[in-house]
Design a protein around this motif. Structure first.
Motif, short mmCIF file in Angstrom:
data_model
loop_
_atom_site.label_atom_id
_atom_site.label_comp_id
_atom_site.label_asym_id
_atom_site.label_seq_id
_atom_site.Cartn_x
_atom_site.Cartn_y
_atom_site.Cartn_z
N ASP A 212 0.84 -1.20 0.00
CA ASP A 212 0.00 0.00 0.00
C ASP A 212 0.87 1.24 0.00
N ARG A 215 4.47 0.62 0.78
CA ARG A 215 4.76 -0.02 2.06
C ARG A 215 4.00 -1.34 2.17
N VAL A 217 2.03 -4.00 4.14
CA VAL A 217 1.25 -4.08 5.38
C VAL A 217 0.52 -5.41 5.41
N ALA A 252 -2.73 -0.27 8.11
CA ALA A 252 -1.47 -0.05 8.81
C ALA A 252 -1.41 -0.73 10.17
N ASP A 253 -2.56 -0.80 10.87
CA ASP A 253 -2.53 -1.36 12.22
C ASP A 253 -3.76 -2.21 12.56
N SER A 267 -2.76 -7.44 13.73
CA SER A 267 -1.88 -6.80 12.76
C SER A 267 -0.49 -7.44 12.79
N GLU A 269 3.77 -7.16 11.56
CA GLU A 269 4.90 -6.42 11.05
C GLU A 269 5.43 -7.15 9.82
N ARG A 282 2.32 -8.38 15.44
CA ARG A 282 2.70 -7.11 16.06
C ARG A 282 2.47 -7.22 17.57
#
Length: 283
Positions: A212, A215, A217, A252-253, A267, A269, A282
């Motif tokens: 995205d 990046r 994700v 993102a999270d 989520s 990493e 995460r």
């Protein structure tokens, strides 16, 4: 099959409840369409279903009122009346949150929800009549109405528990998804096209992986609300929307942007090593 199981099974197969529930669902869905209303009543800001939290207030108030009615004396009458009134007020937001959760159910689960709501409305009416009788000085009638209301409330509570713990309404569908804490290989970086979802698996857990805006994700692919597959949803503005009921999560999270989901997506990493995408849960 015991008596209670037989009762719930019969309710699940009662088609009349669909005729009642379908028009009510349309009204509820229209009422909760605004984002702020939907998120608030779903419990999105809490990360926890709101209805389950609110039920303690009317149930607690009415239960304590019954204790005072049964064991208290004349000096406790005002407190009992106050508790009955408090329960009536608390029942309004509780019902609104419950209807919001129910609006996304279908079939046998929806029918149980209609029966649950009908019992709650009956209990609410009895407590309302109880308060009127108390104010008019008919304490015996007021107590009788309240005790009847409490009995119906208990029956409704049984159905509510069945909806949550047997039917899984508002239970997070990723509750047992514990991803690896160490880096694990997921897929080749070359497989990722910008903005297109890709499904990977870690320890039998399906993971949505997306490049995205340059990046990489990754979040759990199973929607926490009702188990929809997020890789079949819509990706836009750094978020993914579940195709089942429209729950929207930040890539993102995994945080919830729009309900009916209340629990965020687990989520992950991500990093790239030698052309391979590696993931870990995460913290």
């Amino acid at each position: 099959m015991n008596v209670l199981d037989d009762f719930t099974s019969r309710v699940e197969r009662w088609p009349l409840l669909d005729k009642i529930g379908d028009p009510v669902r349309s009204v509820v869905q229209a009422a909760i369409k605004p984002k702020a209303v939907r998120n608030t009543l779903s419990g999105t800001p809490l990360g926890h279903p709101l209805h389950a939290l609110l039920t303690d207030f009317p149930i607690g108030a009415w239960s304590l009122a019954s204790v005072l009615d049964l064991l208290g004396g004349e000096r406790d009458e005002h407190a009992a009346d106050l508790l009955v009134g408090t329960g009536l007020v608390a029942a309004i937001p509780t019902a609104a949150a419950g209807l919001t959760d129910w609006a996304d159910t279908h079939g046998s689960t929806s029918r149980l929800g209609v029966a649950h709501a009908a019992l709650n409305v009956t209990a609410l009416s009895l407590y309302g009549a109880s308060l009127v009788a108390r104010r008019a000085g008919s304490r015996t009638a007021g107590k009788g109405l309240a005790f009847t209301g409490l009995g119906i409330l208990l029956a409704s509570g049984y159905l509510g528990g069945h909806l949550a713990y047997t039917k899984g309404v508002k239970v997070s569908r990723t509750a047992w998804h514990e991803g690896p804490t160490d880096w694990e290989d997921a897929l080749a970086e070359s497989e990722l096209d910008d903005g297109k979802p890709h499904l990977a698996h870690l320890d039998d857990i399906p993971i949505l992986v997306i490049r995205d805006a340059g990046r990489i994700v990754a979040i759990d692919n199973v929607c926490t609300h009702a188990g929809g597959s997020l890789d079949e949803g819509t990706v836009k503005d750094g978020c993914v929307t579940c195709p089942l009921h429209g729950s929207t999560f930040r890539l993102a999270d995994g945080s919830v942007v729009l309900g009916p989901a209340s629990a965020p997506q687990p989520s992950y990493e991500a990093r790239v090593r030698e052309g391979r995408v590696q993931l870990r849960a995460r913290p």
